[in-house]
Enzyme design. Sequence first.
Site, PDB file in Angstrom:
ATOM      1  CB  CYS A 160       1.566   6.377   4.549  1.00  0.00           C
ATOM      2  SG  CYS A 160       2.816   7.059   4.938  1.00  0.00           S
ATOM      3  CB  CYS A 220       4.614   9.208   2.477  1.00  0.00           C
ATOM      4  SG  CYS A 220       2.753   9.119   3.308  1.00  0.00           S
ATOM      5  CE  LYS A 260       6.205  11.319  -1.717  1.00  0.00           C
ATOM      6  NZ  LYS A 260       4.839  12.056  -1.345  1.00  0.00           N
ATOM      7  CE1 TYR A 272       1.537  14.370  -1.761  1.00  0.00           C
ATOM      8  CE2 TYR A 272      -0.456  15.588  -1.320  1.00  0.00           C
ATOM      9  CZ  TYR A 272       0.484  14.768  -1.164  1.00  0.00           C
ATOM     10  OH  TYR A 272      -0.185  13.719  -0.306  1.00  0.00           O
ATOM     11  CD  GLU A 283       5.409  14.423  -3.902  1.00  0.00           C
ATOM     12  OE1 GLU A 283       5.536  15.174  -2.457  1.00  0.00           O
ATOM     13  OE2 GLU A 283       4.400  13.354  -3.895  1.00  0.00           O
ATOM     14  CG  HIS A 291      29.445  29.527   7.335  1.00  0.00           C
ATOM     15  ND1 HIS A 291      28.708  30.123   6.204  1.00  0.00           N
ATOM     16  CD2 HIS A 291      30.713  29.720   6.930  1.00  0.00           C
ATOM     17  CE1 HIS A 291      29.545  30.492   5.273  1.00  0.00           C
ATOM     18  NE2 HIS A 291      30.989  30.152   5.513  1.00  0.00           N
ATOM     19  CD  GLU A 312      25.412  30.141   6.381  1.00  0.00           C
ATOM     20  OE1 GLU A 312      25.799  30.764   7.437  1.00  0.00           O
ATOM     21  OE2 GLU A 312      26.182  29.717   5.576  1.00  0.00           O
TER      22      GLU A 312
HETATM   23  C1  LIG Z   1       1.102   8.755  -3.905  1.00  0.00           C
HETATM   24  C2  LIG Z   1       0.845   9.402  -2.491  1.00  0.00           C
HETATM   25  C3  LIG Z   1       1.800   9.828  -1.635  1.00  0.00           C
HETATM   26  C4  LIG Z   1       1.799  10.480  -0.499  1.00  0.00           C
HETATM   27  N1  LIG Z   1       2.603  11.087   0.135  1.00  0.00           N
HETATM   28  C5  LIG Z   1       2.411  11.842   1.339  1.00  0.00           C
HETATM   29  C6  LIG Z   1       3.718  12.386   1.990  1.00  0.00           C
HETATM   30  O1  LIG Z   1       4.831  12.345   1.227  1.00  0.00           O
HETATM   31  N2  LIG Z   1       3.567  12.721   2.982  1.00  0.00           N
HETATM   32  C7  LIG Z   1       2.130  12.643   3.748  1.00  0.00           C
HETATM   33  O2  LIG Z   1       2.092  13.348   4.871  1.00  0.00           O
HETATM   34  N3  LIG Z   1       1.170  12.102   3.141  1.00  0.00           N
HETATM   35  C8  LIG Z   1       1.318  11.429   2.236  1.00  0.00           C
HETATM   36  N4  LIG Z   1       0.233  10.936   1.327  1.00  0.00           N
HETATM   37  C9  LIG Z   1      -1.044  10.977   2.008  1.00  0.00           C
HETATM   38  C10 LIG Z   1      -1.179   9.956   3.016  1.00  0.00           C
HETATM   39  O3  LIG Z   1      -0.606   8.596   2.358  1.00  0.00           O
HETATM   40  C11 LIG Z   1      -2.645   9.849   3.591  1.00  0.00           C
HETATM   41  O4  LIG Z   1      -2.950  11.246   4.154  1.00  0.00           O
HETATM   42  C12 LIG Z   1      -2.381   8.818   5.005  1.00  0.00           C
HETATM   43  O5  LIG Z   1      -2.371   7.358   4.584  1.00  0.00           O
HETATM   44  C13 LIG Z   1      -4.072   8.756   5.274  1.00  0.00           C
HETATM   45  O6  LIG Z   1      -4.082   7.915   6.347  1.00  0.00           O
HETATM   46  P1  LIG Z   1      -5.461   7.290   6.901  1.00  0.00           P
HETATM   47  O7  LIG Z   1      -5.240   6.543   8.068  1.00  0.00           O
HETATM   48  O8  LIG Z   1      -6.561   8.160   6.907  1.00  0.00           O
HETATM   49  O9  LIG Z   1      -5.731   6.101   5.691  1.00  0.00           O
HETATM   50  P2  LIG Z   1      -5.115   4.998   4.857  1.00  0.00           P
HETATM   51  O10 LIG Z   1      -3.455   5.068   5.153  1.00  0.00           O
HETATM   52  O11 LIG Z   1      -5.206   5.003   3.344  1.00  0.00           O
HETATM   53  O12 LIG Z   1      -5.565   3.739   5.619  1.00  0.00           O
HETATM   54  C14 LIG Z   1      -6.662   3.273   5.193  1.00  0.00           C
HETATM   55  C15 LIG Z   1      -6.827   1.748   5.221  1.00  0.00           C
HETATM   56  O13 LIG Z   1      -8.033   1.257   5.457  1.00  0.00           O
HETATM   57  C16 LIG Z   1      -8.307   0.139   4.621  1.00  0.00           C
HETATM   58  N5  LIG Z   1      -9.738  -0.178   4.658  1.00  0.00           N
HETATM   59  C17 LIG Z   1     -10.395   0.728   3.936  1.00  0.00           C
HETATM   60  N6  LIG Z   1     -11.730   0.215   3.708  1.00  0.00           N
HETATM   61  C18 LIG Z   1     -11.860  -0.887   4.594  1.00  0.00           C
HETATM   62  C19 LIG Z   1     -12.854  -1.665   5.207  1.00  0.00           C
HETATM   63  N7  LIG Z   1     -14.233  -1.607   4.740  1.00  0.00           N
HETATM   64  N8  LIG Z   1     -12.535  -2.536   5.962  1.00  0.00           N
HETATM   65  C20 LIG Z   1     -11.270  -2.802   6.252  1.00  0.00           C
HETATM   66  N9  LIG Z   1     -10.287  -1.988   5.945  1.00  0.00           N
HETATM   67  C21 LIG Z   1     -10.602  -1.173   5.050  1.00  0.00           C
HETATM   68  C22 LIG Z   1      -7.486   0.326   3.570  1.00  0.00           C
HETATM   69  O14 LIG Z   1      -7.103  -0.881   2.891  1.00  0.00           O
HETATM   70  C23 LIG Z   1      -6.181   0.986   4.127  1.00  0.00           C
HETATM   71  O15 LIG Z   1      -5.388   0.153   4.503  1.00  0.00           O
HETATM   72  C24 LIG Z   1       0.518  10.383  -0.100  1.00  0.00           C
HETATM   73  C25 LIG Z   1      -0.607   9.744  -0.595  1.00  0.00           C
HETATM   74  C26 LIG Z   1      -0.500   9.139  -1.763  1.00  0.00           C
HETATM   75  C27 LIG Z   1      -1.632   8.641  -2.601  1.00  0.00           C
END
Ligand SMILES: Cc1cc2nc3c(=O)[nH]c(=O)nc-3n(C[C@H](O)[C@H](O)[C@H](O)COP(=O)(O)OP(=O)(O)OC[C@H]3O[C@@H](n4cnc5c(N)ncnc54)[C@H](O)[C@@H]3O)c2cc1C
Length: 452
Positions: free
Chosen positions: A42, A47, A50, A176, A180, A436, A441
């Site tokens: 994110c 997010c 973006k 989406y 976007e 308004h 509204e």
């Molecule tokens: C282009 C794009 C736009 C988006 N826009 C939106 C939006 O506008 N609104 C919204 O709500 N959501 C949006 N999302 C979705 C949102 O980013 C994800 O749903 C959210 O980040 C998921 O969180 P998470 O904690 O599951 O994983 P992540 O945020 O992906 O975090 C996972 C972390 O784990 C780490 N990791 C992975 N494997 C290992 C390992 N073996 N050891 C140590 N670290 C590891 C990764 O490096 C990463 O930092 C978007 C996604 C993308 C790709």
Amino acid sequence: MAYDFDLFVIGAGSGGVRAARFAAGFGAKVAVAESRYLGGTCVNVGCVPKKLLVYGAHFAEDFEQSQGFGWSLGEAQFDWATLIANKDREIQRLNGIYRNLLVNSGVSLYEGHAKLVGPHEVEINGQRFSAEHILIATGGWPQIPEIPGREHAISSNEAFYLKSLPKRVLVVGGGYIAVEFAGIFHGLGAQTTLVYRGEMFLRGFDGAVRKHLHEELSKRGMDLQFNADIVRIDKQPDGSLKATLKDGRELLADCVFYATGRRPMLDNLGLENTAVKLDKRGFIEVDEQYQSNEPSILAIGDVIGRVQLTPVALAEGMAVARRLFKPEQYRPVDYQMIPTAVFSLPNIGTVGLSEEQAREAGHKVQIFESRFRAMKLTLTDCQERTLMKLVVDADTDKVLGCHMVGPEAGEIIQGLAIALKAGATKRDFDETIGVHPTAAEEFVTMRTPLVN
Ligand SMILES: Cc1cc2nc3c(=O)[nH]c(=O)nc-3n(C[C@H](O)[C@H](O)[C@H](O)COP(=O)(O)OP(=O)(O)OC[C@H]3O[C@@H](n4cnc5c(N)ncnc54)[C@H](O)[C@@H]3O)c2cc1C
């Protein structure tokens, strides 16, 4: 048995950081491992960057519309490198904030790739740690289909770091993220084509919303190619890319951007050393309390593939922290009525059921719709129209869904989501006094249902 930690979280993204901080706040001894970037998808490649690029793209319209209000500007110039450098600076700032949030809440942070070596054991940078509970919050990763020439294509991960703005972009996908990015590239001045293999993009959104956005994007000159699929990509001698479609047509571009889905990030995670199971789609299978098939291992966020949105990962992280360390405050995550926005230009905001979903669920529905040209545009040549739609249960009068396409739709829908979560009826909407003059509204002044 004494463990090194009460909770070891793998992944410092949206869900992992939330779970770790709150667990530590509840008095648990917590560690977090992060291999790539603090804040996860994110903050770094999702997010946040973006939305910054969407803001950047929107200025093109603002400059044009300002003329109707008496402003005259010289020829507007756009510099991609400045936007990307400023965006990178902001993300670095946010990475620092995430580091402080973790450290100040007493969480031990380990930077490196974490691998499970057993149900209670994690290895990172050659060190092994034991934990009573392990939380997998490793997120997802973009997928580009296995077609010849796929190495020439990029995903959202690379798009945020392009050296220059491509002149011609092919965006592939109908979700989406595709919509976007098509808006970002188009708004910033690239000749943009969106290629999608289905009949119409944004599957799952209300039909009227999808159609309305289609019309608006077409009006703006975006080339939308539905029922089209790329079968190969070839690099041309001049460095440009030729994409060949299933029907034999060839499209030329400087950049082919794929947003065709995300897989769970399970690379070298060591799941084979545990009893964790995957579901049919390859995501980690968990029960309602996020417990995997291995009792000591939980998983949340994109890696479980439920609803892949940051606020959902946050809610799941909070639920896990509470369940493990503050059970008296535990509340399950409510997956109903999750509001979402698509930051296309114009935006979509939506909460609750689409008309199609409501009918499918057996509701007798009443539909209220309003389409209008926003007041701000009346002094301009812009012909953009806003759509607002309410899906109401005809028997109970409950509002089942609110949908909007238009400026600030995401901002507007957040408030309506509270009303729907509280069970608001159409009568409640009707009895609410409008603000308004606003576009919002309109949501409380729609009186006549569409004839079915
Ligand atoms: C282009 C794009 C736009 C988006 N826009 C939106 C939006 O506008 N609104 C919204 O709500 N959501 C949006 N999302 C979705 C949102 O980013 C994800 O749903 C959210 O980040 C998921 O969180 P998470 O904690 O599951 O994983 P992540 O945020 O992906 O975090 C996972 C972390 O784990 C780490 N990791 C992975 N494997 C290992 C390992 N073996 N050891 C140590 N670290 C590891 C990764 O490096 C990463 O930092 C978007 C996604 C993308 C790709």
